[in-house]
Design a protein around this motif. Structure first.
Motif, PDB file in Angstrom:
ATOM      1  N   UNK A  61      21.121  -4.756  13.590  1.00  0.00           N
ATOM      2  CA  UNK A  61      21.383  -3.412  13.751  1.00  0.00           C
ATOM      3  C   UNK A  61      22.014  -3.149  15.128  1.00  0.00           C
ATOM      4  N   UNK A  62      21.427  -3.531  16.138  1.00  0.00           N
ATOM      5  CA  UNK A  62      21.844  -3.252  17.450  1.00  0.00           C
ATOM      6  C   UNK A  62      23.246  -3.773  17.764  1.00  0.00           C
ATOM      7  N   UNK A  63      23.536  -5.022  17.147  1.00  0.00           N
ATOM      8  CA  UNK A  63      24.729  -5.664  17.232  1.00  0.00           C
ATOM      9  C   UNK A  63      25.869  -4.844  16.782  1.00  0.00           C
ATOM     10  N   UNK A  64      25.444  -4.443  15.484  1.00  0.00           N
ATOM     11  CA  UNK A  64      26.455  -3.514  14.601  1.00  0.00           C
ATOM     12  C   UNK A  64      27.049  -2.432  15.372  1.00  0.00           C
ATOM     13  N   UNK A  65      25.788  -1.567  15.842  1.00  0.00           N
ATOM     14  CA  UNK A  65      25.862  -0.368  16.735  1.00  0.00           C
ATOM     15  C   UNK A  65      26.761  -0.520  17.948  1.00  0.00           C
ATOM     16  N   UNK A  66      26.367  -1.760  18.767  1.00  0.00           N
ATOM     17  CA  UNK A  66      27.305  -2.095  19.983  1.00  0.00           C
ATOM     18  C   UNK A  66      28.593  -2.085  19.477  1.00  0.00           C
ATOM     19  N   UNK A  67      28.805  -3.199  18.504  1.00  0.00           N
ATOM     20  CA  UNK A  67      30.508  -3.546  17.841  1.00  0.00           C
ATOM     21  C   UNK A  67      31.090  -1.812  17.623  1.00  0.00           C
ATOM     22  N   UNK A  68      30.207  -1.101  16.871  1.00  0.00           N
ATOM     23  CA  UNK A  68      31.039  -0.029  16.582  1.00  0.00           C
ATOM     24  C   UNK A  68      31.371   0.883  17.739  1.00  0.00           C
ATOM     25  N   UNK A  69      30.495   0.927  18.820  1.00  0.00           N
ATOM     26  CA  UNK A  69      30.970   1.816  19.916  1.00  0.00           C
ATOM     27  C   UNK A  69      31.932   1.191  20.824  1.00  0.00           C
ATOM     28  N   UNK A  70      32.150  -0.013  20.511  1.00  0.00           N
ATOM     29  CA  UNK A  70      33.167  -0.833  21.416  1.00  0.00           C
ATOM     30  C   UNK A  70      34.242  -0.649  20.830  1.00  0.00           C
ATOM     31  N   UNK A  71      34.406  -0.507  19.143  1.00  0.00           N
ATOM     32  CA  UNK A  71      35.442  -0.433  18.753  1.00  0.00           C
ATOM     33  C   UNK A  71      36.208   0.914  18.804  1.00  0.00           C
ATOM     34  N   UNK A  72      35.294   1.974  18.902  1.00  0.00           N
ATOM     35  CA  UNK A  72      35.817   3.161  18.895  1.00  0.00           C
ATOM     36  C   UNK A  72      36.009   3.688  20.110  1.00  0.00           C
ATOM     37  N   UNK A  73      36.035   2.782  21.188  1.00  0.00           N
ATOM     38  CA  UNK A  73      36.100   2.977  22.467  1.00  0.00           C
ATOM     39  C   UNK A  73      37.452   3.730  22.840  1.00  0.00           C
ATOM     40  N   UNK A  74      38.771   3.105  22.307  1.00  0.00           N
ATOM     41  CA  UNK A  74      39.768   3.509  22.582  1.00  0.00           C
ATOM     42  C   UNK A  74      40.537   3.851  21.383  1.00  0.00           C
TER      43      UNK A  74
END
Length: 116
Positions: A61-74
């Motif tokens: 869950x932590x990795x998925x959340x981090x990936x989602x935040x990174x993908x939505x950054x730009x």
């Protein structure tokens, strides 16, 4: 019946305390037993995770959340809460758009607009 007083066993209070203490002790033993069993189960689970390269649910869950935040950054479609304050949907903005544009215009153009 009216004038009778119940006679209490003088040892009844002591027996009740002993019974309560025995119950507490049994409960503590039961909790310790189940904690030990759960620790053993977790060690077996961890061995299986290590063997097959499986991650814990919390880690996934932590990795998925981090990936989602990174993908939505730009991204232009990022969630609203990710929009920084001061950008976008402020309805009570103090400056108008015209004032903001006027700040970035060169001096002669600003003078030309102010003459009107």
């Amino acid at each position: 019946m009216l004038g009778e007083k119940e006679e209490k066993d003088p040892d009844a209070e002591k027996k009740e305390e002993e019974r309560q203490e025995a119950l507490r002790q049994q409960e503590e033993e039961r909790k310790a037993k189940y904690a030990k069993m759960e620790a053993e189960r977790e060690s077996v689970r961890q061995g299986i995770r290590d063997k097959y390269g499986i991650k814990k649910k919390e880690e996934k869950e932590a990795e998925a959340q981090a990936a989602m935040e990174q993908a939505s950054e730009g991204s232009l479609t990022r969630p609203k809460k990710a929009v920084p304050t001061g950008c976008g949907d402020d309805e009570d903005e103090e400056e108008s758009i015209v004032d903001t544009v006027m700040k970035f215009l060169p001096g002669p153009l600003v003078d030309m607009f102010n003459k009107k």
